[in-house]
Design a protein around this motif. Sequence first.
Motif, PDB file in Angstrom:
ATOM      1  N   ASP A   1      26.131  61.297 -12.101  1.00  0.00           N
ATOM      2  CA  ASP A   1      26.149  61.323 -13.528  1.00  0.00           C
ATOM      3  C   ASP A   1      26.790  62.596 -14.186  1.00  0.00           C
ATOM      4  O   ASP A   1      26.756  63.058 -15.334  1.00  0.00           O
ATOM      5  CB  ASP A   1      24.551  61.322 -14.162  1.00  0.00           C
ATOM      6  N   LEU A   2      28.009  62.981 -13.577  1.00  0.00           N
ATOM      7  CA  LEU A   2      29.027  63.832 -13.749  1.00  0.00           C
ATOM      8  C   LEU A   2      30.287  63.218 -13.649  1.00  0.00           C
ATOM      9  O   LEU A   2      30.498  62.325 -12.865  1.00  0.00           O
ATOM     10  CB  LEU A   2      28.789  65.357 -12.951  1.00  0.00           C
TER      11      LEU A   2
ATOM     12  N   TYR B   1      31.245  72.733 -10.913  1.00  0.00           N
ATOM     13  CA  TYR B   1      29.985  73.480 -10.556  1.00  0.00           C
ATOM     14  C   TYR B   1      29.759  73.715  -9.148  1.00  0.00           C
ATOM     15  O   TYR B   1      29.553  75.009  -8.886  1.00  0.00           O
ATOM     16  CB  TYR B   1      28.882  72.130 -10.836  1.00  0.00           C
TER      17      TYR B   1
ATOM     18  N   THR C   1      32.024  76.889  -8.857  1.00  0.00           N
ATOM     19  CA  THR C   1      31.321  78.260  -9.312  1.00  0.00           C
ATOM     20  C   THR C   1      30.340  78.525  -8.135  1.00  0.00           C
ATOM     21  O   THR C   1      30.197  79.843  -8.021  1.00  0.00           O
ATOM     22  CB  THR C   1      30.403  77.900 -10.692  1.00  0.00           C
ATOM     23  N   VAL C   2      29.381  77.574  -7.671  1.00  0.00           N
ATOM     24  CA  VAL C   2      28.430  78.026  -6.657  1.00  0.00           C
ATOM     25  C   VAL C   2      29.143  78.840  -5.407  1.00  0.00           C
ATOM     26  O   VAL C   2      28.754  79.768  -4.836  1.00  0.00           O
ATOM     27  CB  VAL C   2      27.663  76.822  -6.243  1.00  0.00           C
TER      28      VAL C   2
ATOM     29  N   ALA D   1      25.640  84.003 -12.417  1.00  0.00           N
ATOM     30  CA  ALA D   1      26.609  83.086 -12.710  1.00  0.00           C
ATOM     31  C   ALA D   1      26.323  81.416 -12.079  1.00  0.00           C
ATOM     32  O   ALA D   1      26.581  80.521 -12.733  1.00  0.00           O
ATOM     33  CB  ALA D   1      28.147  83.449 -11.881  1.00  0.00           C
ATOM     34  N   THR D   2      25.654  81.721 -10.855  1.00  0.00           N
ATOM     35  CA  THR D   2      25.129  80.419 -10.256  1.00  0.00           C
ATOM     36  C   THR D   2      24.155  79.758 -11.184  1.00  0.00           C
ATOM     37  O   THR D   2      24.012  78.594 -11.318  1.00  0.00           O
ATOM     38  CB  THR D   2      24.726  80.786  -8.907  1.00  0.00           C
TER      39      THR D   2
ATOM     40  N   ALA E   1      25.599  78.241 -14.119  1.00  0.00           N
ATOM     41  CA  ALA E   1      26.270  76.959 -13.896  1.00  0.00           C
ATOM     42  C   ALA E   1      25.575  76.006 -13.658  1.00  0.00           C
ATOM     43  O   ALA E   1      25.531  74.958 -13.791  1.00  0.00           O
ATOM     44  CB  ALA E   1      27.244  77.449 -12.622  1.00  0.00           C
ATOM     45  N   THR E   2      24.260  76.135 -12.788  1.00  0.00           N
ATOM     46  CA  THR E   2      23.214  75.287 -12.450  1.00  0.00           C
ATOM     47  C   THR E   2      22.541  74.724 -13.861  1.00  0.00           C
ATOM     48  O   THR E   2      22.351  73.467 -14.066  1.00  0.00           O
ATOM     49  CB  THR E   2      22.212  75.826 -11.495  1.00  0.00           C
TER      50      THR E   2
ATOM     51  N   ARG F   1      24.901  72.537 -15.565  1.00  0.00           N
ATOM     52  CA  ARG F   1      25.283  71.459 -14.849  1.00  0.00           C
ATOM     53  C   ARG F   1      24.053  70.431 -14.995  1.00  0.00           C
ATOM     54  O   ARG F   1      24.527  69.173 -15.400  1.00  0.00           O
ATOM     55  CB  ARG F   1      25.442  71.395 -13.177  1.00  0.00           C
TER      56      ARG F   1
ATOM     57  N   THR G   1      24.539  69.251 -18.564  1.00  0.00           N
ATOM     58  CA  THR G   1      25.774  68.096 -18.735  1.00  0.00           C
ATOM     59  C   THR G   1      25.477  66.848 -17.974  1.00  0.00           C
ATOM     60  O   THR G   1      25.774  65.627 -18.661  1.00  0.00           O
ATOM     61  CB  THR G   1      26.970  68.703 -17.760  1.00  0.00           C
ATOM     62  N   GLN G   2      24.612  66.749 -16.977  1.00  0.00           N
ATOM     63  CA  GLN G   2      23.938  65.505 -16.505  1.00  0.00           C
ATOM     64  C   GLN G   2      23.462  64.709 -17.753  1.00  0.00           C
ATOM     65  O   GLN G   2      23.456  63.341 -17.709  1.00  0.00           O
ATOM     66  CB  GLN G   2      23.333  65.603 -15.277  1.00  0.00           C
TER      67      GLN G   2
ATOM     68  N   ARG H   1      23.539  65.251 -20.846  1.00  0.00           N
ATOM     69  CA  ARG H   1      24.545  64.621 -21.976  1.00  0.00           C
ATOM     70  C   ARG H   1      25.129  63.570 -21.613  1.00  0.00           C
ATOM     71  O   ARG H   1      25.338  62.624 -22.567  1.00  0.00           O
ATOM     72  CB  ARG H   1      25.619  65.781 -22.054  1.00  0.00           C
ATOM     73  N   HIS H   2      25.328  62.880 -20.374  1.00  0.00           N
ATOM     74  CA  HIS H   2      26.026  61.717 -20.070  1.00  0.00           C
ATOM     75  C   HIS H   2      24.911  60.689 -20.115  1.00  0.00           C
ATOM     76  O   HIS H   2      25.186  59.469 -19.655  1.00  0.00           O
ATOM     77  CB  HIS H   2      26.656  61.850 -18.711  1.00  0.00           C
TER      78      HIS H   2
ATOM     79  N   LEU I   1      18.821  78.274  -7.917  1.00  0.00           N
ATOM     80  CA  LEU I   1      18.931  76.607  -8.293  1.00  0.00           C
ATOM     81  C   LEU I   1      17.459  76.326  -9.340  1.00  0.00           C
ATOM     82  O   LEU I   1      17.596  75.837 -10.357  1.00  0.00           O
ATOM     83  CB  LEU I   1      18.546  75.778  -7.187  1.00  0.00           C
TER      84      LEU I   1
END
Lengths: 218, 244
Positions: A71-72, A80, A83-84, B4-5, B8-9, B12, B15-16, B18-19, B94
């Motif tokens: 779903d991305l 993503y 970045t990780v 930062a991680t 970003a998580t 992410r 964003t998932q 949003r779709h 995470l």
Amino acid sequence: MLRDVGFTVPRGSVTGLLGPSGCGKTTLLRSITGVQVVAGGTVEVLGLPAGHRDLRSRVGYATQHPAVYADLTVTECLRYFATVLGAPASDVDRVLADVDLADRARNLVGSLSGGERGRAGLAVALLGRPELLVLDEPTVGLDPVLREDLWSLFHRLAAAGTTLLVSSHVMDEAARCDRLLLMRDGAILVDDTPDGLRAATGETDLERAFLRVIREAA
Amino acid sequence: MNPATTAATARRVLTQLRHDPRTVAMLLLVPALLMTLLRFVFDDARAFSAIAPALLGVFPFVIMFLIASVTTLRERTTATLERLMTMPLARLDLILGYALAFGLLAVLQVGVATGVSLLWLGLDVAGSVWTLLLIAVLDALLGMALGLFVSAFATSEFQAIQFMPLFVLPQFLLCGLLQPRAEMAWPLEWLSTVMPLSYAVDALTLVTRSAEFSGTLVRDLVVVAGCVVVALALGAGTLRRRTA
């Protein structure tokens, strides 16, 4: 699951891990990437125990079923993981070009074909230029042209110093490897170069050479 | 740990979502719709005001539990978790990334439901609306953390969904909403004392009835927040680098 498995993979080369489905290829690759619970024995990768914290950005792993977020979009997914890994943002475009997926970058991973999804999974493994690439059946379901392109990519990477361990159950890919490991029932039957195997068995065709080894072992 | 991680998580996960606009719409609107339904069931502003605050905490708790358990289970079954575990990502990054994303969603969800209840449904809150929001968001985070934790024990999405009636409904039955906790038989009252939702509902009731920021309210908040932290830590513990 695995018995008496012992081998070393030379740096800067493409080693093929070949064998039928269910022979233990994935278990072996998972042990090397450090995600498999290992009951006994030692696995050393780049001079460190497999799964060591310092290896996490030095080993790239592409699983058989592409581990990407359906779903991305392809780009969002790669961004993503980049970045990780602490990889530069420019890596995303580079790996997309490497696996020839740039024209699908804005598509949702879930809308890709099986082969494209596999390449997206491979692209993630290429992020951050890892020293060792562990690829579990990266060419399954690809058309011959793409398969050819990927094998050229593997050799380009090896020439630049990357070590690749690539599994496959298609014997005709054996000839493309610098070294071969043939697995059967959790044991390694052959650890040789393609030419070495041909010389040892007296066969010119690698598939026939494998058959001879298997018959002799039985 | 690496901020930062974590960020970003969180991005992410958002964003998932949003779709998947239908899921987002349901997340934001369903609790508000249920509050509206409840208001018409009672057909009386006072009766509604007595029970509504507790439900403002319970709805996000239940919904976040489901969303978090299914999302994490998906991450486990599609091997993306395994891939992340081979990467330099701390398990806490995470978990906190998830907490951040779902926490933000919870703020919006609770905000919409509370706004609708206050403006149009005649909800009367004696205490601070901000405290009410804070408790409701903590409830949502608690649901998320528990969902994340129990998803480790599910091998299919059917199982993950069944954990909702198993882990969430007993807390709902015993939290004091249907029957005052003090009037329950002692084993049930004891059970309700060890269930975090009881404290959340107690806090929500206190905030509705009185403007005073009492010691009991502080205790309730600390208990709920503590349970969130414990559940998140347990959730992080279920993420294994190595699996069979």
